[in-house]
Structure formats: C-alpha cells, structure tokens
Design a protein around this motif. Sequence first.
Motif, PDB file in Angstrom:
ATOM      1  N   ASP A 393       5.966  70.257  35.216  1.00 50.49           N
ATOM      2  CA  ASP A 393       6.788  68.966  34.904  1.00 50.49           C
ATOM      3  C   ASP A 393       7.379  69.096  33.922  1.00 50.49           C
ATOM      4  O   ASP A 393       8.644  68.889  33.488  1.00 50.49           O
ATOM      5  N   GLY A 394       6.606  69.320  32.690  1.00 55.32           N
ATOM      6  CA  GLY A 394       7.296  69.506  31.223  1.00 55.32           C
ATOM      7  C   GLY A 394       7.906  68.136  30.800  1.00 55.32           C
ATOM      8  O   GLY A 394       8.836  68.258  29.836  1.00 55.32           O
ATOM      9  N   LEU A 395       7.454  66.862  31.131  1.00 56.44           N
ATOM     10  CA  LEU A 395       8.032  65.820  30.924  1.00 56.44           C
ATOM     11  C   LEU A 395       7.864  65.400  29.507  1.00 56.44           C
ATOM     12  O   LEU A 395       8.571  64.902  28.600  1.00 56.44           O
ATOM     13  N   GLY A 396       6.454  65.868  28.980  1.00 56.62           N
ATOM     14  CA  GLY A 396       6.157  65.566  27.541  1.00 56.62           C
ATOM     15  C   GLY A 396       6.957  66.131  26.538  1.00 56.62           C
ATOM     16  O   GLY A 396       7.462  65.640  25.737  1.00 56.62           O
ATOM     17  N   VAL A 397       7.415  67.664  26.685  1.00 57.34           N
ATOM     18  CA  VAL A 397       8.179  68.031  25.996  1.00 57.34           C
ATOM     19  C   VAL A 397       9.754  67.624  26.122  1.00 57.34           C
ATOM     20  O   VAL A 397      10.523  67.548  25.032  1.00 57.34           O
ATOM     21  N   PHE A 398       9.991  67.274  27.439  1.00 58.93           N
ATOM     22  CA  PHE A 398      11.626  66.643  27.374  1.00 58.93           C
ATOM     23  C   PHE A 398      11.434  65.380  26.590  1.00 58.93           C
ATOM     24  O   PHE A 398      12.565  65.027  26.144  1.00 58.93           O
ATOM     25  N   SER A 399      10.335  64.621  26.705  1.00 56.41           N
ATOM     26  CA  SER A 399      10.477  63.131  26.070  1.00 56.41           C
ATOM     27  C   SER A 399      10.365  63.433  24.408  1.00 56.41           C
ATOM     28  O   SER A 399      11.128  62.868  23.693  1.00 56.41           O
ATOM     29  N   ILE A 400       9.944  64.352  24.008  1.00 56.30           N
ATOM     30  CA  ILE A 400       9.768  64.843  22.405  1.00 56.30           C
ATOM     31  C   ILE A 400      11.092  65.149  22.052  1.00 56.30           C
ATOM     32  O   ILE A 400      11.872  64.898  21.069  1.00 56.30           O
ATOM     33  N   ARG A 401      11.944  66.031  22.869  1.00 55.88           N
ATOM     34  CA  ARG A 401      13.157  66.467  22.719  1.00 55.88           C
ATOM     35  C   ARG A 401      14.379  65.522  22.470  1.00 55.88           C
ATOM     36  O   ARG A 401      15.150  65.499  21.876  1.00 55.88           O
TER      37      ARG A 401
END
Length: 437
Positions: A393-401
């Motif tokens: 999902d990669g949502l954590g990285v998306f939220s950071i960016r």
Amino acid sequence: MLGGSFWVALFRNSISVVLMLCFFLMLDRPKISMKKAIWCYAAFGVSLIAFYSLWYALWTPSFVKFAPLSSLPVIGIFCTLMSSDAIYLSLYKIALAFYLFSVATFVGVDSARWWFDGNLWVDIAVRFVCLVVILIFTWTKFRRQFLNGVDFLIDEMDMFSAVTLFVSVMTGAVMAYWPNLQGFSIFNMVRAFMILFLVGVLQYAILHLYVHLGYEHYYQAEKELLEINEQLLHRQMEMMRESEKEAARIRHDVRHHTLLIKEYVQKGEFEELMDYLDQYGEDVESWKARDVCRNRAVNSILTAYARKAEIQNIDTHMDVKLSEGLAIRDVDWIAILANMFENAIHGCAASGARERSIRIFIAQKKNKVIIQCSNTSGPVSFDKGLPQSSDGDGLGVFSIRKAASRYNGETDFSMEEGQFITRILLNLSVPSQGKDL
C-alpha cells in the motif's frame, strides 16, 4: 488555411503561439522563477511567430501542409525544458495545449468558410475569441483544479499512460491536418470535429480518472493518519496510567520512608541516611518522564513511539533541537514523525537482527527543519526512488511526502550499509523566533 497576406498570417500565428504557450505556462511549475519564465516564454514566442510568418511568406504551400504539425515538437521541446515537472506530465500538458490549438483553428477556419465565404478576418476574429475564452476559463476555473491535482497526476501517471494520451492526440491531429483532406466539404468538416471531439472526451476522462485515483489514495492516507493519531493517544494514555500508578506507589511508600529516615536520625547514622536519600532520589528520577525537546507536539509523538520501541527491545537514540511555536501543524507532525517512527519500528522488527536500533536527528536551521531517521533494516525494494512495503500500500510514505509538500519540502529514502535512512527537509515561510534548544 484561407490564405491571406503576410500580416494576416502574422495574426494567425500570434494567436496560435500565444494560446499554446500561455496555456502550458498557466498549468506549469517552471524550473526558474515565474517572472523569468514569462520573459523566456515571451522571447521564444516572438521568435517563433517571426519564423512561422516568414515561412508562410516564402514557402506558402509547405507552410499550409506542415506548419501545424511542426509546431508541436518545437513548442513541446521548449516547454519541457522549461518545466520542473516530470517529462510525462509535460507531454500531457503539451498534448492538451495542442488539442485546444487544433480546436481553435478548425472552429475559426470552418466558421469562416461555412457562413462567411472564407472571410479572412472572420477566421482571425473567431480564433481570437476562442483564445480569450480558453485562457480565461483556464485561469479562473481549470488552473486551480489542475494544480491542486497535479501531485495526484504525478503519483498516478506514468510514462506509458502519458505516451498513450500523446499518441492519441497525435493520431487525431494527423487525421485532422492530413494535407490531402484539407479541402472544404461537409464530410471533411464533420470528420475533423468528430476526431477532435473524441480526443477531447478521452483527455477529459483520463484527467478525471487520475485525479479521482489520487483523491482515493489521499483519503486512504487521511484515514490512516486518523488511526495513527488514535494509536498515539492510546499510548499517551497508557503512559499517563503508568505514571499515575508509580505516583500512587511512591505516595504509599512515603510512610515507610519517613519512618526509616527518623530511625537514621535518631541513631545519628547520617552517612547511611545520605546514601539512602541518594538511592531514593535515583529511584524517583528513573520514573520521571524525560522530555525529548520543548516542542510539545514533537515531544509527545517521539516519546510515545520511543516507548513502543522500548517494549520491542529496540535501542532508540534521539537528538532533537526544536523550538516551540513552529509554523507546522500538529497533524503534519503526526503524519511525518508517526509514520517515520512506525516504519522504523516495523523495519527493525522485520530485519531479524539481534541488535536493532533507531537513530533520529531533528534540527531547526533558521526557516528550515531537517529530519533524519536511520533504523536497522533488511533488504528494501524501491520503485521510482520510493520504498515499497510488503503489503504494497505504501500509505505511510505517501502521508510523509504529502505532509512535506505542504511546506515545499523534500523527501529522500535510501539504504546504506544495512540501515534504512529517511531524510526530510521542510521549508517554513516565516523563520521561527524561538531559539534552538
């Protein structure tokens, strides 16, 4: 093409060049400042208008056949070099600009031929009206929507999808501008407008599809952020309950400590009393909540996740130098630090290493905030410079960016000697007046 003198061609070329360049610039984020970009676009536009007008005056037949299609690569290369966006996003904007240019051209030419016997000035007037309507609509309506969704387009689009759109526009343009089919007839006019209509519908549908996908991912990230915030509150409540239990224990033991102190005083054993008081002080100090920094939001987040890392036997070292009152929202601190720390804990847990550690460094330099986190990690796969999670999902990285982008920030993720390193730079609009702590 309805012919005409050099000056008529100059007017037509000016409308076409201004339309394509202005439309692209309205939707673009140039590499240089907007003021310098406007000057560069103006100089390039004047040169291009002069070149195409001379071409018309000297070699009219070749101009009629090849000028419209040749403008696409010429303007496209210049705009792409001026833009800071990814090349596939520039291709999409060029295709959209060329489509609008084609619509204005065909509306002007066919309106003049159908109702006004090919009057040159009607053609120019209709093109000018189309220019004004398109640019006003783009500036007042479409520009804000596009720029608000441009990050979604960057995240969702790739080179394949952009090339597909570009090829569709080129196919439509080739069919519409085919030299042997430019004679005026009902069939040619209907054919050209049907092609342009279908290409326009395709462009509009693809744009909304990508923006819709981007919003969906955004809302998923917001949901994850709320869940992280809830977990953070639960951890803080647990820490408060532990502190309350320890305070109750200390209050309960005060009576025993008092009796023992009296016993030492009555016997005159002052050295033993001092040793006992030192031990008691160390015991109390060990349960004192130690602040990471004086920024309350950052301190709460890091303290809560440091406690979680401690429970999992992960060594944590934090060097944080931040002042209170930074122009960063608490919810953005949560999106950045909570996701970063959570990913670091997961990375340590999945590494399988005996000695696991997390190192966090945060510093404030005038109007910039520097964040770096390194943690023990196993192999990590990257796609376009972004780490890919095991569940995909990669949502954590998306939220950071996404949170960093609100402050014109930059993010970088890398692997160095068994350490996963996250680097984040935030740019604050107004430097904080507080002192580094």
